[in-house]
Structures are given as structure tokens and as C-alpha cells.
Design an enzyme around this catalytic site. Structure first.
Site, short mmCIF file in Angstrom:
data_model
loop_
_atom_site.label_atom_id
_atom_site.label_comp_id
_atom_site.label_asym_id
_atom_site.label_seq_id
_atom_site.Cartn_x
_atom_site.Cartn_y
_atom_site.Cartn_z
N HIS A 81 -15.61 24.59 -30.25
CA HIS A 81 -15.13 25.05 -28.82
C HIS A 81 -16.70 26.37 -28.00
O HIS A 81 -16.82 27.43 -28.78
CB HIS A 81 -13.92 24.88 -28.53
CG HIS A 81 -13.13 23.38 -28.99
ND1 HIS A 81 -12.39 23.45 -28.87
CD2 HIS A 81 -13.93 22.78 -30.00
CE1 HIS A 81 -11.73 22.39 -29.20
NE2 HIS A 81 -13.02 21.78 -29.86
N GLU A 83 -15.14 28.18 -26.54
CA GLU A 83 -14.17 29.92 -26.51
C GLU A 83 -14.31 30.65 -27.68
O GLU A 83 -15.00 31.45 -27.78
CB GLU A 83 -13.00 29.00 -26.31
CG GLU A 83 -12.49 28.66 -24.60
CD GLU A 83 -12.15 27.01 -24.81
OE1 GLU A 83 -11.40 26.42 -23.89
OE2 GLU A 83 -13.04 26.87 -25.75
N CYS A 109 -7.88 24.65 -25.52
CA CYS A 109 -6.68 23.67 -26.24
C CYS A 109 -6.13 25.23 -26.94
O CYS A 109 -6.61 25.83 -27.38
CB CYS A 109 -7.62 22.61 -27.40
SG CYS A 109 -8.52 23.81 -28.81
N CYS A 112 -8.18 27.30 -29.46
CA CYS A 112 -8.50 27.59 -28.66
C CYS A 112 -7.56 29.32 -28.15
O CYS A 112 -8.00 31.06 -27.68
CB CYS A 112 -9.87 27.68 -27.38
SG CYS A 112 -10.61 26.61 -28.28
#
Length: 157
Positions: A81, A83, A109, A112
Site C-alpha cells: 500500500h 502509506e 486501511c 496501514c
């Protein structure tokens, strides 16, 4: 000799820091290699960019764009992801994340969110709601993270 600088009209009309960093996150998202969610992140400390990230494959592994999605339980597990990629960029380059703010295109999410808390991120700004997890919101609140939704309409000039 004295110089006088007249205030320009442009200065008053220029975008805010939040708008600037969010537009950069949207631009970074264009590098994403998994079209299921093109997400971009910009980590900022003291109004300076310390890292960017987008969702893409593990270094040296095939990208979704090339090899297709690797699905598990409704999620593409091929990608890291955005992040996490931003946090990992800081780790790889010895850059401190404590006290930084994150500008991200989509609501983070749960995993994250936990990583952002562990990295010492104090504020999250995002444009799009995306499976907003109740426990992620609870964690953000209990860790006193500032959470701001910046509507995409506020970015247009």
C-alpha cells in the site's frame, strides 16, 4: 537602498498547503501499478515532503499491470500500500517519521492505520472514503491523530 515589495494578488489566491500536498498525493497515485485502487501518499513534516508512496508490487516482483492481480479473500495481495511504501522509503533513507502528517488519496486501511500509528504519524488528510474501518477510526481517535477529509471539489481552482 530600500526595496519595497508589493503584495501580489497571486499570493492571496494561491492554494493552501493542504490543497498543495493533496494534489501531489493525487499525482503520485498515477504511478500505482494496481488499478483496483490507484492510491498515492505524501508524508510531510514541517511543510516539507519527506517521502511519497503509491500502491505497487514488492521490489523486483511483477506488477498487477503486467501479471494480473494476485487475489486472496477479495484483496489483491501483490501490492504494498502507498502509506507503507512512504514509511518504508523513510526507513530505507534514515528519515524520521515521528510527528509527520500524511496526505493520502484514500482513507487508510486498518493495517496501514496501525503502521502509521507505530511510525508516529500525527495527522492524516484524505480525499476519498474507501472501506473506512470502524476500528481504524477508533485507533486514530484513541491515539489523538488529527483526521481531515479534503473533498476533491476543494482542490479545483
Amino acid at each position: 537602498m530600500t526595496y519595497t515589495i508589493e503584495p501580489s494578488k497571486r499570493h492571496k489566491d494561491r492554494e493552501t498547503w493542504d490543497q498543495y500536498f493533496m494534489k501531489l498525493a493525487i499525482s503520485v497515485a498515477q504511478r500505482s501499478t494496481c488499478e483496483r485502487a490507484t492510491v498515492g501518499s505524501v508524508l510531510v513534516r514541517d511543510k516539507r515532503i519527506i517521502a511519497t508512496g503509491y500502491n505497487g508490487s514488492v521490489l523486483g516482483e511483477p506488477h498487477c499491470d503486467d501479471a494480473g492481480h494476485l487475489m486472496d479473500n477479495g484483496h489483491c495481495i501483490r501490492t504494498v500500500h502507498s502509506e507503507l511504501n512512504a514509511i518504508l522509503q523513510c526507513a530505507a533513507n534514515g528519515v524520521r517519521t515521528k510527528g509527520a502528517a500524511l496526505f493520502v488519496t484514500h482513507f487508510p486501511c486498518l493495517n496501514c492505520t496501525k503502521a502509521l500509528i507505530q511510525a508516529g504519524i500525527v495527522a492524516i488528510s484524505y480525499c476519498y472514503d474507501y472501506h473506512n474501518d470502524a476500528y481504524a477510526l477508533e485507533l486514530m481517535h484513541s491515539h489523538h491523530m488529527q483526521l481531515t477529509k479534503i473533498p476533491i471539489t476543494s482542490l479545483k481552482k
